[in-house]
Design an enzyme around this catalytic site. Sequence first.
Site, PDB file in Angstrom:
ATOM      1  N   ARG A   1     -62.210  22.306 -46.378  1.00  0.00           N
ATOM      2  CA  ARG A   1     -63.171  21.641 -47.272  1.00  0.00           C
ATOM      3  C   ARG A   1     -64.711  22.088 -47.560  1.00  0.00           C
ATOM      4  O   ARG A   1     -65.032  22.641 -46.700  1.00  0.00           O
ATOM      5  CB  ARG A   1     -63.656  20.196 -46.573  1.00  0.00           C
ATOM      6  CG  ARG A   1     -62.357  19.120 -46.300  1.00  0.00           C
ATOM      7  CD  ARG A   1     -62.707  17.906 -45.369  1.00  0.00           C
ATOM      8  NE  ARG A   1     -61.593  17.580 -44.782  1.00  0.00           N
ATOM      9  CZ  ARG A   1     -61.236  16.298 -44.855  1.00  0.00           C
ATOM     10  NH1 ARG A   1     -61.624  15.351 -45.964  1.00  0.00           N
ATOM     11  NH2 ARG A   1     -60.000  15.835 -44.441  1.00  0.00           N
TER      12      ARG A   1
ATOM     13  N   SER B   1     -57.826   2.143 -48.855  1.00  0.00           N
ATOM     14  CA  SER B   1     -58.575   3.168 -49.931  1.00  0.00           C
ATOM     15  C   SER B   1     -57.777   3.989 -50.420  1.00  0.00           C
ATOM     16  O   SER B   1     -58.118   4.601 -51.659  1.00  0.00           O
ATOM     17  CB  SER B   1     -59.932   3.669 -49.180  1.00  0.00           C
ATOM     18  OG  SER B   1     -59.353   4.760 -48.400  1.00  0.00           O
TER      19      SER B   1
ATOM     20  N   LYS C   1     -70.787   1.609 -49.436  1.00  0.00           N
ATOM     21  CA  LYS C   1     -70.013   2.056 -50.588  1.00  0.00           C
ATOM     22  C   LYS C   1     -70.418   0.939 -51.729  1.00  0.00           C
ATOM     23  O   LYS C   1     -71.379   1.292 -52.234  1.00  0.00           O
ATOM     24  CB  LYS C   1     -68.363   1.593 -50.139  1.00  0.00           C
ATOM     25  CG  LYS C   1     -67.955   2.548 -48.920  1.00  0.00           C
ATOM     26  CD  LYS C   1     -66.769   2.754 -48.916  1.00  0.00           C
ATOM     27  CE  LYS C   1     -66.105   3.519 -47.634  1.00  0.00           C
ATOM     28  NZ  LYS C   1     -66.440   5.199 -47.427  1.00  0.00           N
TER      29      LYS C   1
ATOM     30  N   HIS D   1     -63.637  -1.346 -48.344  1.00  0.00           N
ATOM     31  CA  HIS D   1     -63.522  -1.231 -49.754  1.00  0.00           C
ATOM     32  C   HIS D   1     -63.666  -2.475 -50.452  1.00  0.00           C
ATOM     33  O   HIS D   1     -63.402  -2.313 -51.796  1.00  0.00           O
ATOM     34  CB  HIS D   1     -62.239  -0.305 -49.846  1.00  0.00           C
ATOM     35  CG  HIS D   1     -62.428   1.124 -49.230  1.00  0.00           C
ATOM     36  ND1 HIS D   1     -62.926   1.897 -49.747  1.00  0.00           N
ATOM     37  CD2 HIS D   1     -61.945   1.531 -48.270  1.00  0.00           C
ATOM     38  CE1 HIS D   1     -62.830   3.078 -49.079  1.00  0.00           C
ATOM     39  NE2 HIS D   1     -62.394   2.658 -47.750  1.00  0.00           N
TER      40      HIS D   1
ATOM     41  N   THR E   1     -68.868  -2.245 -44.767  1.00  0.00           N
ATOM     42  CA  THR E   1     -69.781  -1.296 -44.864  1.00  0.00           C
ATOM     43  C   THR E   1     -70.937  -1.466 -45.865  1.00  0.00           C
ATOM     44  O   THR E   1     -70.746  -2.181 -46.527  1.00  0.00           O
ATOM     45  CB  THR E   1     -69.235  -0.038 -45.286  1.00  0.00           C
ATOM     46  OG1 THR E   1     -70.128   1.255 -45.022  1.00  0.00           O
ATOM     47  CG2 THR E   1     -68.827   0.159 -46.816  1.00  0.00           C
TER      48      THR E   1
HETATM   49  N1  PMP Z   1     -63.045   1.613 -42.748  1.00  0.00           N
HETATM   50  C1  PMP Z   1     -62.255   2.144 -44.009  1.00  0.00           C
HETATM   51  C2  PMP Z   1     -61.126   1.619 -44.621  1.00  0.00           C
HETATM   52  C3  PMP Z   1     -62.911   3.562 -44.555  1.00  0.00           C
HETATM   53  O1  PMP Z   1     -62.425   4.063 -45.644  1.00  0.00           O
HETATM   54  C4  PMP Z   1     -64.140   3.934 -44.116  1.00  0.00           C
HETATM   55  C5  PMP Z   1     -64.765   5.213 -44.761  1.00  0.00           C
HETATM   56  N2  PMP Z   1     -64.245   5.853 -45.751  1.00  0.00           N
HETATM   57  C6  PMP Z   1     -64.674   3.625 -42.963  1.00  0.00           C
HETATM   58  C7  PMP Z   1     -64.158   2.479 -42.474  1.00  0.00           C
HETATM   59  C8  PMP Z   1     -65.909   3.901 -42.587  1.00  0.00           C
HETATM   60  O2  PMP Z   1     -67.034   3.659 -43.174  1.00  0.00           O
HETATM   61  P1  PMP Z   1     -68.512   4.261 -43.251  1.00  0.00           P
HETATM   62  O3  PMP Z   1     -68.233   5.178 -44.365  1.00  0.00           O
HETATM   63  O4  PMP Z   1     -69.475   3.074 -43.447  1.00  0.00           O
HETATM   64  O5  PMP Z   1     -68.744   4.838 -41.864  1.00  0.00           O
END
Ligand code: PMP
Length: 408
Positions: free
Chosen positions: A21, A193, A252, A221, A249
């Site tokens: 990455r 996601s 997002k 999400h 969260t």
């Molecule tokens: N749960 C899911 C389904 C996620 O996709 C993500 C992050 N991509 C998280 C939890 C973690 O959330 P955060 O980015 O706020 O740490």
Amino acid sequence: MNYDAFFAEKLAQLCAEGRYRVFANLERSAGSFPKAILRHEGPAGEFVAREVTIWCSNDYLGMGQHPSVLAAMHESIDRVGAGAGGTRNISGTCVYHVELEQELAALHAKDAALLFTSGYVANETTLSTLGKHLPDCVIFSDALNHASMIQGIINSGAEKRVFRHNDAAHLRELLAQVEPGRAKLVAFESVYSMDGDISPIKEICDVAAEFGAMTYLDEVHAVGMYGPTGAGVAEQAGLAHRIDVIEGTLGKAFGLVGGYIAASKHLVDFIRSYAPGFIFTTAMCPVVAAGALASVRHLRNSNVERDGQQRMAAETKRRLLAAGIPVMDSNTHIVPVMVGDPVQTKRITDELLERHNIYVQPINYPTVPRGTERLRLTPSPLHTTEDLDHLVASLTEIWGRLQLRKAA
Ligand code: PMP
């Protein structure tokens, strides 16, 4: 042992698989999302700065630059300064944390909510604490659950059973095999996601209720994005009351950073009192809590952003499919474009950036299974028709030249 040679070898492995990455130094400029300035080294080592359009941001609605959010953050930093000053228990709690927790509890129609420094931490520490303390607990986990849930379940030391993705009948089979007296917890997501699909929340809740299992739903999400007040898919489906723990969260759709759970008074107080990932870490900066509060309040009262996002996502899928680009059939705001090979995926994203000023990050294993490598597009209400025209033309040109697999 030559430790450095070991690390170099592990990195070389990632490079060889096309999975190494590279960060993009992207400067978002307030008020101009989804445009950003990309800074990088040119072919002769010279410094280059150019404007690109971002098509893979998880700031789904552009709230990270919304005027009401920015104003709230300016006001709070002038009022209370920058840092929290301690853990929540030792001098770190301030009015913004308290108000934000009340707002999030109200959003999800739960007694209480609890903030964490990220959604990852919220999942990891809540699940590990529940699994560790609930007597003889078995945790049932959807096969495509996020790494933060998987890590929490592993760290809990509880027995883990994985049910096939979105398969309530398989979950039922697994639940039926466990002795009735044991504590049980079903952990799943609402919007997944990477495929952009939605779980059968009602069926999973029905099965969980039949076997007396608690339900834990990751709406990371979905919060801000679905439901009349942006509380998520459970709200949209009228099922929030059947979920014991809703996890979300602030990073997002709400546009900032941080995570939370919303649940009953006793469950939240239990996690507040027992979870290491809550107790032993400095509280979220008050300025972040203030911005998140403004963002949550705005999206509770406005459908403009989520409606605009849904329209742009639907239009993006329609236009790409019409151009023969293979878009996975998703019924959410996420638009997965399937490539199926890590090297090709990286090549496409490099070309989008170098030749078309479009920034999309390649999605490879272990984020998705090998052979399902993809671009994950996240249209926003702030992308324009011209942005979409340019994206479709650029992908069409690349698909043709590289002779990539077309949509059926
Ligand atoms: N749960 C899911 C389904 C996620 O996709 C993500 C992050 N991509 C998280 C939890 C973690 O959330 P955060 O980015 O706020 O740490």
